[in-house]
Write a protein that holds these residues in place. Sequence first.
Motif, short mmCIF file in Angstrom:
data_model
loop_
_atom_site.label_atom_id
_atom_site.label_comp_id
_atom_site.label_asym_id
_atom_site.label_seq_id
_atom_site.Cartn_x
_atom_site.Cartn_y
_atom_site.Cartn_z
N PRO A 94 0.82 -1.21 0.00
CA PRO A 94 0.00 0.00 0.00
C PRO A 94 0.86 1.26 0.00
CG PRO A 94 -0.88 -1.59 1.56
CD PRO A 94 0.45 -2.13 1.10
N ALA A 95 2.01 1.22 0.65
CA ALA A 95 2.88 2.40 0.70
C ALA A 95 3.37 2.77 -0.70
CB ALA A 95 4.07 2.14 1.62
N LEU A 96 3.82 1.78 -1.46
CA LEU A 96 4.28 2.07 -2.83
C LEU A 96 3.12 2.49 -3.70
CD1 LEU A 96 6.42 2.20 -5.00
CD2 LEU A 96 6.14 -0.27 -5.36
N SER A 97 1.96 1.89 -3.51
CA SER A 97 0.79 2.28 -4.29
C SER A 97 0.45 3.75 -4.06
CB SER A 97 -0.41 1.41 -3.91
OG SER A 97 -1.52 1.69 -4.75
N TYR A 111 -4.00 6.67 -12.76
CA TYR A 111 -3.43 5.48 -12.14
C TYR A 111 -4.54 4.64 -11.53
CZ TYR A 111 -0.75 2.62 -8.80
OH TYR A 111 -0.22 1.58 -8.09
N VAL A 112 -4.57 3.36 -11.87
CA VAL A 112 -5.57 2.43 -11.34
C VAL A 112 -4.83 1.24 -10.74
CG1 VAL A 112 -7.44 0.84 -11.93
CG2 VAL A 112 -7.31 3.09 -13.04
N ALA A 113 -5.15 0.91 -9.51
CA ALA A 113 -4.63 -0.31 -8.90
C ALA A 113 -5.64 -1.41 -9.17
CB ALA A 113 -4.44 -0.13 -7.39
N VAL A 165 -4.26 -3.31 -0.38
CA VAL A 165 -4.36 -3.91 0.94
C VAL A 165 -5.34 -5.10 0.91
CG1 VAL A 165 -6.24 -2.49 1.94
CG2 VAL A 165 -4.40 -3.38 3.41
N THR A 166 -6.35 -5.04 0.06
CA THR A 166 -7.26 -6.17 -0.10
C THR A 166 -6.50 -7.39 -0.64
OG1 THR A 166 -9.20 -4.78 -0.44
CG2 THR A 166 -9.31 -7.02 -1.32
N LYS A 167 -5.67 -7.16 -1.65
CA LYS A 167 -4.94 -8.29 -2.26
C LYS A 167 -3.98 -8.93 -1.26
CE LYS A 167 -3.08 -11.27 -4.91
NZ LYS A 167 -2.36 -11.04 -6.15
N ILE A 168 -3.20 -8.13 -0.54
CA ILE A 168 -2.23 -8.74 0.36
C ILE A 168 -2.92 -9.39 1.56
CG2 ILE A 168 -0.32 -7.30 -0.41
CD1 ILE A 168 -0.58 -5.66 2.10
N ALA A 169 -4.05 -8.81 1.99
CA ALA A 169 -4.81 -9.44 3.07
C ALA A 169 -5.39 -10.78 2.61
CB ALA A 169 -5.91 -8.51 3.57
N ALA A 170 -5.87 -10.82 1.37
CA ALA A 170 -6.43 -12.06 0.83
C ALA A 170 -5.35 -13.13 0.71
CB ALA A 170 -7.08 -11.79 -0.52
N ASN A 171 -4.17 -12.75 0.21
CA ASN A 171 -3.10 -13.73 0.09
C ASN A 171 -2.63 -14.21 1.47
OD1 ASN A 171 -3.23 -13.62 -2.66
ND2 ASN A 171 -1.08 -13.12 -2.97
N MET A 172 -2.62 -13.30 2.44
CA MET A 172 -2.30 -13.71 3.80
C MET A 172 -3.31 -14.76 4.28
SD MET A 172 -2.27 -11.42 7.29
CE MET A 172 -4.07 -11.39 7.35
N MET A 173 -4.58 -14.56 3.97
CA MET A 173 -5.61 -15.51 4.38
C MET A 173 -5.39 -16.88 3.74
SD MET A 173 -9.09 -13.20 4.41
CE MET A 173 -10.12 -14.57 4.94
N ILE A 174 -4.90 -16.91 2.50
CA ILE A 174 -4.62 -18.20 1.87
C ILE A 174 -3.51 -18.93 2.62
CG2 ILE A 174 -3.78 -19.36 -0.21
CD1 ILE A 174 -5.16 -17.18 -1.85
N THR A 175 -2.47 -18.19 3.02
CA THR A 175 -1.40 -18.85 3.78
C THR A 175 -1.92 -19.36 5.12
OG1 THR A 175 -0.55 -16.80 4.82
CG2 THR A 175 0.39 -17.42 2.69
N LEU A 176 -2.82 -18.61 5.74
CA LEU A 176 -3.42 -19.06 7.00
C LEU A 176 -4.27 -20.31 6.77
CD1 LEU A 176 -4.51 -15.65 8.55
CD2 LEU A 176 -2.53 -17.02 9.18
N ALA A 177 -4.95 -20.37 5.62
CA ALA A 177 -5.74 -21.57 5.29
C ALA A 177 -4.83 -22.78 5.12
CB ALA A 177 -6.54 -21.32 4.02
N ILE A 178 -3.71 -22.58 4.44
CA ILE A 178 -2.75 -23.69 4.26
C ILE A 178 -2.20 -24.14 5.60
CG2 ILE A 178 -0.53 -24.33 3.25
CD1 ILE A 178 -1.22 -22.27 0.97
N GLU A 179 -1.84 -23.16 6.44
CA GLU A 179 -1.35 -23.48 7.79
C GLU A 179 -2.40 -24.27 8.57
OE1 GLU A 179 0.99 -23.45 11.34
OE2 GLU A 179 1.57 -22.90 9.31
N ALA A 246 2.78 -0.48 9.90
CA ALA A 246 2.63 0.94 9.58
C ALA A 246 1.40 1.54 10.24
CB ALA A 246 2.55 1.13 8.07
N LYS A 247 0.43 0.70 10.56
CA LYS A 247 -0.82 1.16 11.20
C LYS A 247 -0.92 0.69 12.65
CE LYS A 247 -2.51 3.31 7.61
NZ LYS A 247 -2.71 4.78 7.63
N HIS A 248 0.19 0.20 13.20
CA HIS A 248 0.24 -0.27 14.59
C HIS A 248 -0.78 -1.39 14.83
CE1 HIS A 248 2.80 3.19 15.21
NE2 HIS A 248 1.85 3.98 14.75
N THR A 249 -0.90 -2.26 13.83
CA THR A 249 -1.81 -3.40 13.92
C THR A 249 -0.98 -4.67 14.11
OG1 THR A 249 -3.38 -2.30 12.44
CG2 THR A 249 -3.61 -4.68 12.70
N VAL A 250 -1.47 -5.57 14.95
CA VAL A 250 -0.74 -6.81 15.26
C VAL A 250 -1.44 -7.98 14.58
CG1 VAL A 250 0.08 -8.32 17.09
CG2 VAL A 250 0.01 -5.84 17.47
#
Length: 292
Positions: A94-97, A111-113, A165-179, A246-250
């Motif tokens: 998100p920072a680079l975007s 510019y479109v993400a 942020v939607t894309k990286i959150a979604a990919n994180m969820m896939i890794t959690l599903a695999i775990e 960056a948002k103080h989220t754990v």
Amino acid sequence: MNIGFIGIGSMGAAMVPNLIKAGHSVKVWNRNLDAAKSLEGVTVLPSPTAAFENDAVITMLSDDTAVRSVLLDSKALDSARKGCIHIMMATISPALSGELHDLHRSAGIAYVAAPVLGIPAVAAKGELNIIAAGNAEAIATVQPLFNALGQKTWHLGDDPKYANVTKIAANMMITLAIESMGEATALTESYGLKASDFLEVVTNTIFASPSYKRYGNNIASNSYEPGFKLTLGLKDVNLALDAAKAKHTVLPAAEIVRENLNKAVDQGLGSKDWSALAKITRRRAGLEEGVA
């Protein structure tokens, strides 16, 4: 529409033929020229700067570093055609975007993400889910491109960071599903129930989704040939954790997944499909040789 396409990796190579099939003129640039030349029906460009002479540019690069090198270090935006719309379909922070949004605004370029959900095999069928955010008029202009590439476009507003942020959150969820599937099969196998029997139940009932089915099948068959490389999954989890910081989220579960992904890389699994993460989970449970 005349399209410049930057980045012909496995995903880009799967996407370009669908654009051509839909009647668009596609000109490509890639750091590996052989990959660009292998595509039928395209013009190979001499530089990324040349891509911005078209009506629209699609960028599909591997990470933030590649985007900075190809787009910013080359100053490709400085001479871009006025009216050109840049579609960033890569998975970036998100920072680079946000930085790119500001740079495009200064250069007078829309510019479109629009990162995507799906693997190359899905892209080849034109069945990606496209997550789009940015200027509504620009998105409407390039919607025919999204129609050629995906089964649905999900519109998330005018801030490009929402898509990233939607894309990286979604990919994180896939890794959690695999775990979770790795841990769950460790439990069922400790009682003598085969992973394949357990996963057949849950992936056809409470977790009947493409990701659970695809990666559950990999775990059940102990086959991890790449669809999405594990090192790229680690990159995306790092993006999620950096964005959270960056948002103080754990994100405690993501921290565990990152540790296991790093172990997977250390144990030579980096080039395997990211569902090979489950091998580390199972080893740590003591079900396979080489317990971590």
